[in-house]
Design an enzyme around this catalytic site. Structure first.
Site, PDB file in Angstrom:
ATOM      1  N   ASP A 116     -14.357   2.798  -4.582  1.00  0.00           N
ATOM      2  CA  ASP A 116     -13.233   2.419  -3.735  1.00  0.00           C
ATOM      3  C   ASP A 116     -13.400   1.007  -3.181  1.00  0.00           C
ATOM      4  OD1 ASP A 116     -10.788   2.751  -2.494  1.00  0.00           O
ATOM      5  OD2 ASP A 116     -11.312   4.662  -1.556  1.00  0.00           O
ATOM      6  N   ASP A 161      -2.473   5.633  -3.201  1.00  0.00           N
ATOM      7  CA  ASP A 161      -2.838   6.598  -2.162  1.00  0.00           C
ATOM      8  C   ASP A 161      -1.670   7.493  -1.784  1.00  0.00           C
ATOM      9  OD1 ASP A 161      -5.497   5.993  -1.903  1.00  0.00           O
ATOM     10  OD2 ASP A 161      -5.267   4.721  -0.142  1.00  0.00           O
ATOM     11  N   ASN A 204     -11.307  -0.796   0.110  1.00  0.00           N
ATOM     12  CA  ASN A 204     -10.246  -0.453   1.049  1.00  0.00           C
ATOM     13  C   ASN A 204      -9.779  -1.571   1.968  1.00  0.00           C
ATOM     14  OD1 ASN A 204      -9.319   2.289   0.706  1.00  0.00           O
ATOM     15  ND2 ASN A 204     -11.406   2.926   1.155  1.00  0.00           N
ATOM     16  N   ASP A 260     -15.256  10.611   0.681  1.00  0.00           N
ATOM     17  CA  ASP A 260     -15.840   9.894   1.811  1.00  0.00           C
ATOM     18  C   ASP A 260     -16.396  10.847   2.876  1.00  0.00           C
ATOM     19  OD1 ASP A 260     -16.513   7.893   3.573  1.00  0.00           O
ATOM     20  OD2 ASP A 260     -14.474   7.148   3.850  1.00  0.00           O
ATOM     21  N   CYS A 304     -10.668   2.483  -7.592  1.00  0.00           N
ATOM     22  CA  CYS A 304      -9.702   2.718  -6.524  1.00  0.00           C
ATOM     23  C   CYS A 304      -9.760   1.514  -5.598  1.00  0.00           C
ATOM     24  CB  CYS A 304     -10.036   4.003  -5.768  1.00  0.00           C
ATOM     25  SG  CYS A 304      -8.923   4.381  -4.393  1.00  0.00           S
ATOM     26  N   TRP A 333       0.848  -1.189   0.000  1.00  0.00           N
ATOM     27  CA  TRP A 333       0.000   0.000   0.000  1.00  0.00           C
ATOM     28  C   TRP A 333       0.890   1.247   0.000  1.00  0.00           C
ATOM     29  CZ3 TRP A 333      -0.190   3.914   3.721  1.00  0.00           C
ATOM     30  CH2 TRP A 333      -1.185   4.878   3.494  1.00  0.00           C
TER      31      TRP A 333
END
Length: 700
Positions: A443, A510, A445, A332, A488, A170
């Protein structure tokens, strides 16, 4: 083009040739284009069957197919049945795949248990990439269990190859790593349920003859295997869906299709990238946004995180419009009671107190400023503190009787369940419709854990989830064909060809730090064009690294992808406002070139960058970044690429009066000193020193 001579098939692209023998399942040749006159069967050496499975040959090596058969054994012996040349490329049920004009070779092999293996090789008329997939059909009266079905096996002569993969984590995705293949087996894979931040499915092998590249049109678990057989002097390449936790029951009369793999040969890495870029642009990305210039956006996330209200959002939107941006993206925190990451995922209803009314009203106010409106969603996730979880706890991916593992305070939804798929299509479709969004950021996550779905065999879960996911995104994008969807996954955790069949662009990482992005974007560019890479100018000190980088350098690096700004644009000084306004104006003027030009990496000692060249080679934009400045260091140099060797170019350094005229030949083969960049460009602590060169042809 596909040519047939008995059981010998010759697949030709513009610059490459693949020759195979169908009846013995052998690759005879793959490489640069050749006329291949004479008896090509002498090329085979030791037979190397690309229909590899544990059978009568008893090769104790990696296998492309592994099946527990209807006869109770795991031995298969697929014998050639027939070959056909198809005028249209068959669709792969439930899975994304490439498309376009071309022909497909279908090869059929049958085992005595009445299990049929079909292999498909597609050659496109306008490119150098060959697409390959496989399908198993159970013609027996008993269930069989598929343990592995690779999309592609390719045998390469020799063992002197270097394996190149693109790995990281990440915020550190797709760094280039090289290693000699040596002996034994090397695997590049993901077991996370997604293609992953760690190991991208795009891989290459290289030796003195050239570069072979491979990728997989799939967004889930993948595996790329390289097996060096020093006894017989071959290197086997396997590309396909990962067999980790995979056990698929194939009932009588049913078939199972592998995801599509793609392969390409080129003499060098730059040519390889150009060929892969063209393939992605022409045969993967589709829809209304395929060739449309992408808007300059402002995203509020790093500018506000969860701490915004209507007043703040409208102030940012007004500033964005004044600067020349075209799209404002609300990230968000706009739904449910979402003030941090602990709640509300799955509750896609307006947080009216925070928005100052409805989402539709806010969107209308932003559009009244002359901007398009975009919205962030994370449809595959659920918060335990949500109305959705309280009413439908069975929608969550978790194992009954076990405490689930949580990442980012959230669980995943069980997309293998058709009811969950319908819920997502209905609620996210409503968000898009009521807001009138022209852009959606989708997204994802967290990675898979606690994989379970009632009535779903454990060994089928990962792939059934992916089939559900593709069904959802396909339905939504058909319903909203004019919306620009950007993918994403915590940044670049699902940056793959499968997703790019639906999302014309993807958030690259990110990590928005310009120094870090030079490596992330360069690594990404080996297999993917700049047209799919989201790249934003963010605040300094950077929120991920703490580095300070001049605004001009942040812009330069972001021009290597699709430009956006992700910071509080209301906080700019007057000088910064003027600079950003000029940046956006410049980008719009050169947008077609920057987004759709031929993109090359520029790499030298202490230098990283890129040059994007127009199709007629009359104009280009290059960014060169000195990545580690030290006092009294030797002056870095660069050689540019892709220009017309016989043309004369005027070259200017953006933001300065520095100009010179030089031939394309010398610009590409001479050492151009970067003392002007070091001297004229600003630098800050922890920063790169970056300059942008503008090329205009003055005569041929």
């Amino acid at each position: 083009m596909i040519k047939k001579n008995g059981n010998i098939f010759r697949l030709e692209t513009e610059n490459t040739t693949l020759i195979l023998r169908a009846d013995t399942a052998e690759y005879l040749y793959y490489g640069k284009k050749t006329e291949a006159a004479g008896d090509v069967t002498v090329l085979r050496g030791r037979p190397r069957r690309f229909v590899s499975c544990l059978g009568k040959d008893a090769e104790y090596s990696e296998q492309a197919v592994s099946v527990f058969n209807a006869d109770g054994g795991f031995v298969s012996d697929f014998l050639f049945s027939k070959a056909r040349i198809l005028s249209e490329k068959p669709e792969i049920p439930g899975l994304p795949s490439s498309y376009g004009e071309g022909k497909t070779l279908e090869l059929k092999y049958i085992d005595k248990t009445k299990l049929t293996l079909c292999l498909y090789y597609t050659v496109f008329e306008d490119g150098d990439v060959i697409a390959v997939s496989s399908r198993l059909f159970n013609g027996s009266k008993k269930d069989v269990r598929i343990r592995r079905l690779m999309s592609l096996r390719l045998d390469l002569c020799g063992t002197d190859y270097e394996i190149i993969t693109f790995n990281g984590s990440w915020a550190r995705e797709r760094s280039k790593f090289s290693r000699a293949i040596g002996s034994g087996i090397f695997a590049n894979e993901s077991k996370k349920g997604a293609s992953s931040h760690e190991n991208n499915p795009f891989v290459m092998v290289r030796n003195d003859a050239g570069v072979y590249a491979f990728n997989l049109v799939y967004s889930g678990n993948h595996k790329e295997l390289f097996e060096s057989d020093v006894r017989f002097g071959t290197t086997r390449v396997f590309i396909g869906m990962n067999d980790y936790m995979f056990d698929w029951k194939l009932a009588p009369g049913d078939s199972f299709s592998s995801p599509e793999a793609v392969m390409c040969f080129a003499p060098d890495e730059d040519t390889m990238s150009l060929r892969m870029h063209a393939f992605v642009r022409e045969h993967i990305v589709r829809g209304k946004w395929k060739k449309r210039e992408r808007p300059v956006l402002v995203n509020n996330w790093e500018g506000t995180y969860f701490g915004f209200n209507e007043e703040k959002l409208l102030a940012m939107a007004r500033s964005a419009a004044d600067l020349g941006a075209e799209l404002f993206v609300l990230d968000d925190g706009w739904f449910g009671r979402r003030d941090d990451s602990s709640s509300s995922l799955g509750d896609w209803c307006d947080y009216s107190e925070k928005l100052g009314g409805s989402l539709a009203s806010l969107a209308d106010k932003i559009r009244a400023l002359g901007l398009s409106f975009g919205i962030w969603v994370e449809p595959e996730m659920i918060s335990e503190n949500s109305d959705l979880y309280r009413s439908h706890p069975n929608f969550a991916m978790k194992i009954p009787g076990r405490e689930p593992f949580r990442q980012r305070n959230q669980l995943m939804l069980n997309l293998a369940d058709e009811r969950v798929q319908n819920y997502i299509v209905r609620t996210i479709g409503d968000v898009i419709a009521r807001s009138g969004a022209s852009y959606v950021k989708w997204d994802f996550n967290r990675a898979f854990t606690d994989c379970y779905g009632k009535g779903i065999l454990p060994g089928e879960y990962y792939h059934r989830y992916m089939l559900g996911y593709y069904s959802v995104v396909s339905r939504l994008m058909k319903k909203f064909p004019f919306v620009l969807f950007e993918g994403c996954a915590g940044g670049g955790g699902r940056f793959d060809l499968g997703n790019m069949c639906y999302f014309p662009q993807f958030w690259t990482s990110d990590d928005t730090d310009a120094r870090e992005r030079t490596e992330i974007q360069a690594g990404s560019s080996y297999g993917y064009p700049q047209t799919v890479m989201g790249a934003h100018v963010s605040a300094c000190p950077n929120h991920q690294t703490g580095n300070n980088t001049p605004l001009s350098a942040r812009f330069n690096v972001a021009c290597g992808g699709l430009l956006g700004y992700e910071l509080d644009v209301t906080m700019f000084s007057d000088e910064e406002r003027r600079a950003v306004s000029e940046q956006i104006s410049f980008y719009k003027e050169n947008r077609k070139l920057l987004q759709f030009g031929e993109h090359y990496r520029l790499e030298a000692e202490n230098v990283r960058g890129f040059i994007t060249v127009g199709k007629d080679r009359s104009e280009a934009v290059a960014v060169v970044n000195v990545v580690a400045y030290r006092p009294a260091m030797p002056v870095p140099v660069v050689r540019f690429k892709g220009l017309n060797a016989s043309a004369l170019y005027e070259v200017g350094l953006r933001g300065t009066d520095f100009r010179f005229v030089l031939s394309g030949d010398l610009l590409m083969n001479g050492n151009i000193p970067l003392d002007s960049v070091l001297r004229l460009m600003p630098r800050e602590s922890g920063s790169i020193v970056s300059g942008m060169f503008i090329f205009r042809k003055v005569r041929s």
